[in-house]
Design a protein around this motif. Structure first.
Motif, mmCIF file in Angstrom:
data_model
loop_
_atom_site.group_PDB
_atom_site.id
_atom_site.type_symbol
_atom_site.label_atom_id
_atom_site.label_comp_id
_atom_site.label_asym_id
_atom_site.label_seq_id
_atom_site.Cartn_x
_atom_site.Cartn_y
_atom_site.Cartn_z
ATOM 1 N N ARG A 107 0.821 -1.220 0.000
ATOM 2 C CA ARG A 107 0.000 0.000 0.000
ATOM 3 C C ARG A 107 0.850 1.263 0.000
ATOM 4 O O ARG A 107 2.058 1.207 0.173
ATOM 5 C CB ARG A 107 -0.910 -0.011 1.224
ATOM 6 N N LYS A 165 -7.652 7.359 6.768
ATOM 7 C CA LYS A 165 -8.670 6.352 6.420
ATOM 8 C C LYS A 165 -9.319 6.733 5.089
ATOM 9 O O LYS A 165 -10.454 7.216 5.032
ATOM 10 C CB LYS A 165 -9.707 6.239 7.545
ATOM 11 N N ASN A 173 -6.304 -3.374 -0.395
ATOM 12 C CA ASN A 173 -6.986 -4.091 0.692
ATOM 13 C C ASN A 173 -8.016 -5.066 0.135
ATOM 14 O O ASN A 173 -8.144 -6.196 0.608
ATOM 15 C CB ASN A 173 -7.684 -3.090 1.630
ATOM 16 N N GLU A 183 -0.650 -4.588 9.595
ATOM 17 C CA GLU A 183 -2.039 -4.739 10.048
ATOM 18 C C GLU A 183 -2.768 -5.638 9.065
ATOM 19 O O GLU A 183 -2.180 -6.106 8.082
ATOM 20 C CB GLU A 183 -2.728 -3.374 10.144
ATOM 21 N N GLY A 184 -4.053 -5.878 9.320
ATOM 22 C CA GLY A 184 -4.852 -6.666 8.400
ATOM 23 C C GLY A 184 -5.404 -5.793 7.285
ATOM 24 O O GLY A 184 -5.285 -4.560 7.322
ATOM 25 N N ALA A 185 -6.019 -6.420 6.285
ATOM 26 C CA ALA A 185 -6.600 -5.665 5.173
ATOM 27 C C ALA A 185 -7.667 -4.690 5.678
ATOM 28 O O ALA A 185 -7.873 -3.626 5.093
ATOM 29 C CB ALA A 185 -7.204 -6.629 4.150
ATOM 30 N N THR A 188 -8.245 -4.585 9.468
ATOM 31 C CA THR A 188 -8.198 -4.795 10.927
ATOM 32 C C THR A 188 -6.806 -4.461 11.467
ATOM 33 O O THR A 188 -5.838 -4.425 10.703
ATOM 34 C CB THR A 188 -8.458 -6.287 11.277
ATOM 35 N N ILE A 231 -9.809 2.653 15.964
ATOM 36 C CA ILE A 231 -10.536 3.115 17.150
ATOM 37 C C ILE A 231 -10.697 1.952 18.134
ATOM 38 O O ILE A 231 -10.544 2.126 19.342
ATOM 39 C CB ILE A 231 -11.915 3.690 16.753
ATOM 40 N N ARG A 247 -8.678 -0.476 18.429
ATOM 41 C CA ARG A 247 -7.330 -0.628 18.999
ATOM 42 C C ARG A 247 -7.143 0.317 20.182
ATOM 43 O O ARG A 247 -6.671 -0.081 21.244
ATOM 44 C CB ARG A 247 -6.297 -0.340 17.899
ATOM 45 N N THR A 274 -8.619 -6.715 15.358
ATOM 46 C CA THR A 274 -9.682 -5.837 15.860
ATOM 47 C C THR A 274 -10.173 -4.865 14.792
ATOM 48 O O THR A 274 -9.396 -4.388 13.958
ATOM 49 C CB THR A 274 -9.197 -5.003 17.076
ATOM 50 N N ALA A 328 -13.926 -2.030 14.302
ATOM 51 C CA ALA A 328 -15.279 -1.665 14.710
ATOM 52 C C ALA A 328 -16.240 -2.657 14.058
ATOM 53 O O ALA A 328 -15.969 -3.145 12.957
ATOM 54 C CB ALA A 328 -15.594 -0.249 14.246
HETATM 55 N N1 PDD Z 1 -11.806 -1.124 8.676
HETATM 56 N N2 PDD Z 1 -6.857 -1.123 9.692
HETATM 57 C C1 PDD Z 1 -7.523 -1.013 8.513
HETATM 58 C C2 PDD Z 1 -6.736 -1.029 7.232
HETATM 59 C C3 PDD Z 1 -8.925 -0.871 8.511
HETATM 60 O O1 PDD Z 1 -9.574 -0.747 7.339
HETATM 61 C C4 PDD Z 1 -9.627 -0.876 9.742
HETATM 62 C C5 PDD Z 1 -11.113 -0.722 9.804
HETATM 63 C C6 PDD Z 1 -8.897 -1.034 10.933
HETATM 64 C C7 PDD Z 1 -9.561 -1.024 12.276
HETATM 65 O O2 PDD Z 1 -10.008 0.275 12.607
HETATM 66 P P1 PDD Z 1 -11.269 0.504 13.568
HETATM 67 O O3 PDD Z 1 -10.976 -0.227 14.833
HETATM 68 O O4 PDD Z 1 -11.318 1.972 13.741
HETATM 69 O O5 PDD Z 1 -12.475 -0.070 12.854
HETATM 70 C C8 PDD Z 1 -7.509 -1.135 10.856
HETATM 71 C C9 PDD Z 1 -13.222 -0.856 8.571
HETATM 72 C C10 PDD Z 1 -14.041 -1.531 9.612
HETATM 73 C C11 PDD Z 1 -13.672 -1.138 7.141
HETATM 74 O O6 PDD Z 1 -12.954 -0.764 6.252
HETATM 75 O O7 PDD Z 1 -14.749 -1.707 6.934
#
Ligand code: PDD
Length: 287
Positions: free
Chosen positions: A142, A149, A156, A182-184, A186, A210, A212, A245, A247
């Motif tokens: 990326r 965001k 992703n 991190e995840g795609a 999460t 958030i 986190r 993790t 939301a």
């Molecule tokens: N994704 N990292 C990435 C790349 C994310 O897209 C997300 C959230 C997170 C976690 O952030 P938070 O705890 O604020 O949701 C970390 C959202 C849920 C989505 O794209 O649907």
């Protein structure tokens, strides 16, 4: 019941909701978004989500579409009109509509705002928690500003699809130095042999989730040792527990990575304790 969405000042039937074909979100992914959880009729952690939205907007020099108070009113109204008690809302703000040109449009171009809301089935989340999820690791390909965001989520989406095709539910990014980012969609956590909760520092390379941030508060309340430091795929495979993790799902245990079993292949107690304590610690405002 027909879904209703909010688009630039109007509540419209979801099926007819749309923006102009020259919206910069559509053409350049020139916009930002937030996903926020709704649980038992309460919006979770809205202050932190709106703070992050403001930060994303200001990093990209996009004007705020309305005041924070007005935004909260519109969010509540969108949730009410969709009768959401458990679910989420999605909010997207772009730089607005302008004739296609890479440089920013004229001063005063109105940002576009879209808010959608939907109910989710808590039993699906419960099932993932009970069994845990599988993940794969992928190179982090990326751009450098993943702390913002943005709606530019093509890498992703590609990574999540790759995970799906491998029979997994999340793709976990690994940077050039071999550290997990991190995840795609999460953030990633491990619990080491001493029971310390470890997650990558949010200064660079990840989105400051958030969930986190709130989970760090939860860990402190539970008296857990927390360390913000980098870790590798090998650390994940040697961990007592791994979880991700975001939301809307709080935390999902990861029980296998690249086909290798983590710990005993079952969700651990730390992620479960965190999940149970999460909503006592998170901010909640009634719809
Ligand atoms: N994704 N990292 C990435 C790349 C994310 O897209 C997300 C959230 C997170 C976690 O952030 P938070 O705890 O604020 O949701 C970390 C959202 C849920 C989505 O794209 O649907």
């Amino acid at each position: 019941m027909p879904r209703i969405s909010y688009v630039n000042g109007q509540y419209v039937p979801h099926a007819q909701a749309g923006v102009h074909i020259e919206d910069r979100g559509y053409q350049f992914a020139d916009g930002v978004y937030e996903v926020c959880e709704v649980r038992h009729g309460y919006i979770v952690d809205i202050t932190r989500h709106l703070d992050r939205l403001n930060r994303s907007l200001s990093e990209l020099r996009i004007a705020a579409p309305m005041s924070r108070a007005a935004l909260v009113t519109v969010i509540r109204e969108t949730l009410r009109r969709n009768k959401v008690k458990n679910g989420l809302f999605y909010m997207q703000v772009t730089r607005g509509v302008a004739r296609r040109d890479h440089v920013f449009p004229a001063e005063g171009t109105r940002p576009s705002i879209v808010i959608t809301a939907k109910s989710t089935d808590p039993s699906i989340i419960a099932r993932k928690n009970a069994g845990g999820i599988k993940a794969i690791s992928v190179p982090d390909n990326r751009w450098d500003r993943v702390d913002i965001k943005t709606i530019g989520l093509l890498p992703n989406a590609m990574a999540r699809q790759q995970a799906k095709e491998a029979g997994a539910q999340e793709a976990i990014y690994v940077d050039r130095d071999g550290f997990v980012t991190e995840g795609a969609a999460t953030n990633v956590w491990i619990v080491d042999a001493d029971g310390t909760l470890i997650t990558r520092p949010a200064e660079h390379g990840i989105l400051r989730g958030i969930t986190r941030t709130t989970l760090i508060d939860v860990g402190a309340k539970l008296g857990l040792e927390i360390a913000e430091r980098k870790f590798t795929v090998a650390d994940m495979l040697a961990a007592r527990e791994v979880f991700i993790t975001a939301a809307t799902s709080i935390c999902f245990p990861v029980v296998s990575l690249d086909g290798q079993t983590i710990a005993n292949g079952h969700p651990g107690s730390v992620s479960q304790n965190i999940r149970e304590a999460f909503f006592d610690v998170a901010e909640k405002i009634a719809i």
